[in-house]
Design a protein around this motif. Structure first.
Motif, mmCIF file in Angstrom:
data_model
loop_
_atom_site.group_PDB
_atom_site.id
_atom_site.type_symbol
_atom_site.label_atom_id
_atom_site.label_comp_id
_atom_site.label_asym_id
_atom_site.label_seq_id
_atom_site.Cartn_x
_atom_site.Cartn_y
_atom_site.Cartn_z
ATOM 1 N N THR A 362 0.830 -1.207 0.000
ATOM 2 C CA THR A 362 0.000 0.000 0.000
ATOM 3 C C THR A 362 0.861 1.251 0.000
ATOM 4 O OG1 THR A 362 -1.820 -1.133 1.127
ATOM 5 C CG2 THR A 362 -1.769 1.268 1.268
ATOM 6 N N ALA A 363 1.898 1.260 0.818
ATOM 7 C CA ALA A 363 2.773 2.424 0.874
ATOM 8 C C ALA A 363 3.422 2.694 -0.478
ATOM 9 C CB ALA A 363 3.851 2.219 1.938
ATOM 10 N N ALA A 364 3.885 1.641 -1.139
ATOM 11 C CA ALA A 364 4.552 1.807 -2.442
ATOM 12 C C ALA A 364 3.585 2.319 -3.492
ATOM 13 C CB ALA A 364 5.173 0.482 -2.873
ATOM 14 N N GLU A 369 1.094 7.095 -6.546
ATOM 15 C CA GLU A 369 -0.084 7.899 -6.879
ATOM 16 C C GLU A 369 0.066 9.330 -6.382
ATOM 17 O OE1 GLU A 369 -3.574 8.476 -8.922
ATOM 18 O OE2 GLU A 369 -2.219 6.748 -8.922
ATOM 19 N N LEU A 370 0.656 9.507 -5.230
ATOM 20 C CA LEU A 370 0.914 10.856 -4.729
ATOM 21 C C LEU A 370 1.876 11.591 -5.651
ATOM 22 C CD1 LEU A 370 1.286 10.019 -0.938
ATOM 23 C CD2 LEU A 370 -0.533 11.423 -1.944
ATOM 24 N N GLY A 388 0.308 9.298 11.713
ATOM 25 C CA GLY A 388 -0.580 8.288 11.160
ATOM 26 C C GLY A 388 0.078 6.923 11.089
ATOM 27 N N THR A 389 -0.744 5.901 11.009
ATOM 28 C CA THR A 389 -0.259 4.523 11.071
ATOM 29 C C THR A 389 0.529 4.093 9.842
ATOM 30 O OG1 THR A 389 -2.390 3.764 10.177
ATOM 31 C CG2 THR A 389 -2.147 3.796 12.587
ATOM 32 N N LEU A 390 0.416 4.832 8.738
ATOM 33 C CA LEU A 390 1.139 4.484 7.519
ATOM 34 C C LEU A 390 2.317 5.416 7.272
ATOM 35 C CD1 LEU A 390 1.113 2.505 5.096
ATOM 36 C CD2 LEU A 390 -0.378 4.138 3.901
ATOM 37 N N ALA A 391 2.487 6.422 8.106
ATOM 38 C CA ALA A 391 3.441 7.486 7.824
ATOM 39 C C ALA A 391 4.868 6.977 7.668
ATOM 40 C CB ALA A 391 3.378 8.547 8.919
ATOM 41 N N SER A 396 9.325 6.160 3.874
ATOM 42 C CA SER A 396 10.485 5.378 3.452
ATOM 43 C C SER A 396 10.516 5.130 1.946
ATOM 44 C CB SER A 396 10.507 4.024 4.185
ATOM 45 O OG SER A 396 9.468 3.168 3.710
ATOM 46 N N VAL A 397 9.371 5.313 1.269
ATOM 47 C CA VAL A 397 9.338 5.028 -0.167
ATOM 48 C C VAL A 397 9.057 6.267 -1.011
ATOM 49 C CG1 VAL A 397 8.749 2.604 0.081
ATOM 50 C CG2 VAL A 397 6.910 4.300 -0.003
ATOM 51 N N VAL A 398 8.748 7.388 -0.394
ATOM 52 C CA VAL A 398 8.493 8.616 -1.162
ATOM 53 C C VAL A 398 9.826 9.248 -1.564
ATOM 54 C CG1 VAL A 398 7.674 10.986 -0.960
ATOM 55 C CG2 VAL A 398 6.214 9.120 -0.238
#
Length: 398
Positions: A362-364, A369-370, A388-391, A396-398
């Motif tokens: 999901t993070a990747a 998409e961002l 947030g729980t995904l931050a 780490s991937v942005v």
């Protein structure tokens, strides 16, 4: 025999009906815009511009990075494909539905709000003066209409009587919007100068016929639905929409269906696609037709959602202006986004993983998409705040 759908099948039907799951084009065109409009029928308007105005995002979610001028021209220049009026809320609506909404304009005329009722009683000539100004010099914003009225202090909107008169004339269909200016002010004009001649000349359906037309468009846009969701799509009366639904069932355009886990009776648009898979990712704005009915969103996707915009800061859970991240056929995350135009950055003020969504994947996918959204908005960077729980995974991937 009554058809049966699993919840996953129902999700995919709903997404396909809304135009998701199609491969994005490198350079979306007006024809592709029209295809989305043919499916959704409306793009809800919201004045908040913390990231990008809400009516622009549904096309980005379905088409990818398109030229926002395509939608501006669809509503601001001939031949107009959309017109502004009250659908689910204030919306850019398929212009072909204008005749079917005339009954709503007539209903509005019978129910002036309190301030407007006072104006109609105390200043009976004001509407004629305003109409004459627009007819002579339109299209005009409220500020451009010459008047001698002082602003009335105290109200939330702080409208002048002239602004109220313009809004009333818009509300009952005597005026329409020729588009919005760069300050997002409505430009009022005569319908005969804005709407296509074929729409002006179109006969006015009976109320029963109009409700059937709206129910038909809503059913096609939803794919699979309950009677309450059908009425919610254009904010139509539930009892009268139920009568229209009976007509659609009788004609074979809609059929009853059983969706596993749904308590309320369900119906399927007979021509709805039933894809085995939905591919692709999308950032879905709070007022997108896919999610603006929060009860439908909860039932179809299992996602409880509140925008945060209207919630006091201390009570917000996920942020101020929260987008949902659609990955394939599920809501996998949500992000509070802001466009910092001075810093040329798309700010992810908080990011949250939905229950059972795979974190790393999901993070990747969300990061990609961002990045696409930032490019579309002509922002140089994506900056992820540590909230947030995904931050952590997202940073780490942005």
């Amino acid at each position: 025999m009554t058809a049966h759908l699993t919840q996953a099948q129902a999700r995919r039907v709903a997404l396909a009906a809304q135009g998701f799951g199609r491969r994005a084009s490198a350079a979306p065109t007006t024809r592709q815009l029209q295809r989305v409009l043919d499916r959704t029928a409306q793009f809800q308007i919201d004045s908040v511009n913390v990231c990008v105005r809400a009516h622009y995002v549904p096309l980005f979610a379905r088409l990818g990075a398109y030229d926002r001028g395509l939608l501006d021209r669809a509503g601001n220049a001939a031949p107009r494909r959309v017109f502004e009026f009250w659908g689910h809320a204030a919306s850019l609506i398929d212009v072909d539905l204008q005749p079917a909404l005339r009954f709503r304009m007539a209903e509005h005329a019978q129910r002036p709000w309190q301030a407007m009722d006072r104006i109609l009683r105390e200043q009976p000539g004001l509407l004629d003066k305003v109409m004459a100004q627009v007819a002579e010099r339109g299209p005009l914003t409220a500020r451009e209409v010459e008047h001698e009225q002082e602003r009335i202090p105290g109200g939330w909107w702080n409208w002048s009587d002239v602004k109220s008169a313009l809004e009333w004339l818009f509300y009952i269909g005597e005026l329409t919007s020729a588009g919005r200016n760069t300050q997002f002010e409505r430009r009022y004009d005569l319908p005969s100068r804005v709407l296509p001649a074929r729409i002006i000349a179109a006969p006015t359906p009976t109320e029963e016929e109009a409700r059937l037309i709206l129910a038909r468009r809503a059913a096609a846009a939803l794919g699979v639905f309950t009677p309450a969701w059908l009425a919610e799509y254009f904010y139509t009366d539930r009892a009268r929409t139920a009568t229209a639904l009976d007509g659609l069932v009788a004609s074979g355009e809609v059929e009853p269906v059983v969706v596993k886990g749904w308590k309320d009776p369900a119906y399927l648009w007979a021509d709805a696609a039933r894809p085995r898979r939905i591919e692709g990712d999308a950032l879905v704005a709070p007022f997108d037709t896919l999610v603006f009915d929060r009860a439908r969103l909860l039932q179809v996707f299992g996602t409880h959602y509140r925008i945060g915009l209207y919630t006091p800061r201390a009570e917000r859970v996920h942020g101020y202006y929260v987008y949902l991240f659609l990955s394939g056929d599920r809501i996998a995350a949500r992000v509070d986004l802001k466009a910092d135009r001075r810093a040329s950055a798309l700010l992810v003020q908080s990011s949250w993983l939905e229950e059972d969504a795979p974190e790393a994947e999901t993070a990747a996918r969300l990061a990609a998409e961002l990045g696409r959204m930032a490019d579309w908005l002509q922002l140089a960077d994506v900056v992820v705040n540590d909230h947030g729980t995904l931050a952590a995974s997202l940073r780490s991937v942005v």
